[in-house]
Design a protein around this motif. Structure first.
Motif, short mmCIF file in Angstrom:
data_model
loop_
_atom_site.label_atom_id
_atom_site.label_comp_id
_atom_site.label_asym_id
_atom_site.label_seq_id
_atom_site.Cartn_x
_atom_site.Cartn_y
_atom_site.Cartn_z
N LEU A 174 40.23 29.96 19.13
CA LEU A 174 40.17 31.00 20.16
C LEU A 174 39.11 30.64 21.20
O LEU A 174 37.97 30.31 20.85
CB LEU A 174 39.88 32.36 19.54
N VAL A 175 39.48 30.71 22.46
CA VAL A 175 38.59 30.30 23.55
C VAL A 175 37.49 31.33 23.75
O VAL A 175 37.75 32.55 23.77
CB VAL A 175 39.39 30.12 24.85
N VAL A 176 36.25 30.85 23.93
CA VAL A 176 35.10 31.73 24.10
C VAL A 176 34.41 31.43 25.42
O VAL A 176 34.07 30.27 25.70
CB VAL A 176 34.09 31.55 22.94
N ALA A 177 34.22 32.46 26.24
CA ALA A 177 33.39 32.33 27.44
C ALA A 177 31.97 32.72 27.06
O ALA A 177 31.76 33.78 26.46
CB ALA A 177 33.91 33.26 28.54
N LYS A 178 31.00 31.86 27.35
CA LYS A 178 29.63 32.18 26.92
C LYS A 178 28.60 31.52 27.82
O LYS A 178 28.88 30.53 28.50
CB LYS A 178 29.41 31.75 25.47
N TRP A 179 27.43 32.11 27.83
CA TRP A 179 26.29 31.50 28.48
C TRP A 179 25.01 31.96 27.81
O TRP A 179 24.97 32.99 27.13
CB TRP A 179 26.25 31.80 29.97
N ASP A 180 23.97 31.17 28.00
CA ASP A 180 22.67 31.42 27.40
C ASP A 180 21.75 32.03 28.46
O ASP A 180 21.62 31.49 29.56
CB ASP A 180 22.09 30.09 26.88
N TYR A 181 21.14 33.17 28.14
CA TYR A 181 20.22 33.79 29.10
C TYR A 181 18.87 33.06 29.18
O TYR A 181 18.05 33.38 30.04
CB TYR A 181 19.97 35.25 28.70
N ARG A 182 18.64 32.14 28.25
CA ARG A 182 17.35 31.44 28.17
C ARG A 182 16.21 32.44 27.96
O ARG A 182 15.11 32.30 28.50
CB ARG A 182 17.09 30.58 29.42
N HIS A 183 16.51 33.49 27.21
CA HIS A 183 15.53 34.49 26.83
C HIS A 183 15.58 34.70 25.33
O HIS A 183 16.59 34.40 24.69
CB HIS A 183 15.80 35.83 27.54
#
Length: 404
Positions: A174-183
């Motif tokens: 399953l495809v996941v959209a994600k990003w890291d807030y770097r927090h």
């Protein structure tokens, strides 16, 4: 086929265990597989986190028989104070007379204790602890998982409830959209001189939100709150290694004396902050719930509540289908769950991400614009009520289990 059950729940955290209990109350049997050792999970001091349980989520706990075990441990959230760095223009959310509170605060350990005790007394729940899954299989006839000791668990529907790093979700492709807030969120317990009066504080700084969440007084009568302090990734290690005196001084500086003198109540911990959302939350005989489906910023305290809404919707869909004689893994039922939860969870995720970015813009002008907007909301009762209903989780189409 051995002990085939309706559900195979992979992940025995707060959301997975709630699903098992809610399903059992509707006559569905489940296998629950978790890698953790319950003795460690339930130990004092294992996890200093606390969770805000919305009105709708409390209805769920009440409807599955957990309210009596939890009531004495919860602290009502009587109001929420939102401020941009403690500058003028504060926004207060206080329910009208006769309305319910904005939720309840619980230490996560108390939630786990209540869930595990209820599950242990429920014959429709088979808990497999300290277990690693070595094989997952789904086809038109059913699902099964093989554990490291060779045990094979059979069911009609597989549920991925392992959290943000769900191997079941990844195994399904399953495809996941994600990003890291770097927090990172720094978690700590505090005792303080002044009573909190049930007020949850959300103080926004350019580096990230600083939340003070009310807890019940301890056995010695000391006033307590949970701190969730967002710091940049590069600053987190330094904050965690500060001496207790230096750490408390930094915390007091950001609190502006709202709770008086403070002291530490337990160790500090931290966890990274990121965003992710799956394009789809179902597959062949597979449903995702909780953080396996969507991980959001804790800025509004809605992460666990979002997962509990998944639980209520999935159980309702399955019960309705089984009344019609449908298999729990039927594609029509999973499509209904997808339609019900997909848009709602994505909307909440985008809203929390937008708030995080909006309040993270530094400078006097952005701060002035934000405070102007908060002032407008403060003076518009219908808009304030809408925000409070969102915080209580009582907007939109609610599953029956989440209704009062």
């Amino acid at each position: 086929m051995g002990d085939k059950r309706e559900l195979l729940i992979l992940g025995g955290g707060l959301v997975g265990m709630t699903l098992a209990l809610a399903a059992a109350r509707r006559g569905m049997a489940s296998h629950v597989v978790d890698r953790a050792d319950p003795a460690e999970l339930l130990a004092e001091g294992f996890d200093g986190r606390a969770s805000a349980i919305s009105t709708a989520s409390w209805n769920l706990f009440t409807n599955i028989g957990l309210a009596d075990a939890l009531e004495q441990h919860g602290c009502p959230i009587e109001s929420i104070a939102v401020t941009d760095g403690m500058k003028p223009g504060r926004l207060d959310f206080t329910p009208a007379k006769g309305d319910s509170t904005l939720g309840r605060m619980f230490a996560n350990r108390q939630l786990r204790l209540a869930l595990h005790e209820a599950a242990a007394a429920e014959p429709l729940i088979a808990l497999h602890s300290r277990a690693n899954v070595t094989e997952r299989h789904r086809d038109e006839h059913g699902v099964h998982a093989v554990l490291a000791d060779g045990t094979r668990l059979n069911a009609a529907l597989m549920i991925a409830a392992e959290g943000r790093q769900s191997p079941t979700r990844d195994d399904a492709g399953l495809v996941v959209a994600k990003w890291d807030y770097r927090h990172r969120a720094i978690i700590a317990g505090l005792t303080h001189a002044k009573p909190h009066n049930g007020v949850a504080w959300e103080i926004f700084y350019p580096a990230g939100p600083f939340a003070l969440l009310p807890l019940r007084d301890d056995d010695q009568g000391r006033h307590r709150s949970a701190l969730v302090w967002t710091v940049s990734e590069e600053d987190a290690a330094g904050v965690l290694t500060l001496s207790e005196r230096a750490f408390l001084a930094e915390v007091e500086r950001r609190m502006h004396g709202v709770l008086g003198a403070i002291a530490a109540d337990g160790p500090r911990s931290s966890y990274p902050l990121g965003f992710h959302h799956t394009a789809r939350i179902t597959g062949q005989r597979l449903a995702l719930i909780g953080d396996a489906a969507h991980g959001i910023h804790p800025i509004a305290g809605q992460g666990l509540n979002l997962g509990l809404r998944d639980v209520g919707a999935l159980v309702e869909v399955l019960v309705d289908g089984m009344r019609l004689g449908l298999d729990p893994g039927d594609a029509q039922l999973l499509a209904r769950y997808e339609r019900w939860r997909g848009l709602d969870s994505f909307s909440v995720a985008l809203a929390t991400d937008g708030l995080t970015r909006l309040f993270g813009i530094p400078g006097r002008l952005p701060s002035a614009i934000r405070r102007l907007g908060m002032g407008a909301i403060q003076r518009t009762p219908p808009l304030k009520r809408w925000f409070m209903d969102e915080a209580r989780g009582v907007t939109g189409k609610l599953p029956e289990l989440l209704q009062g």
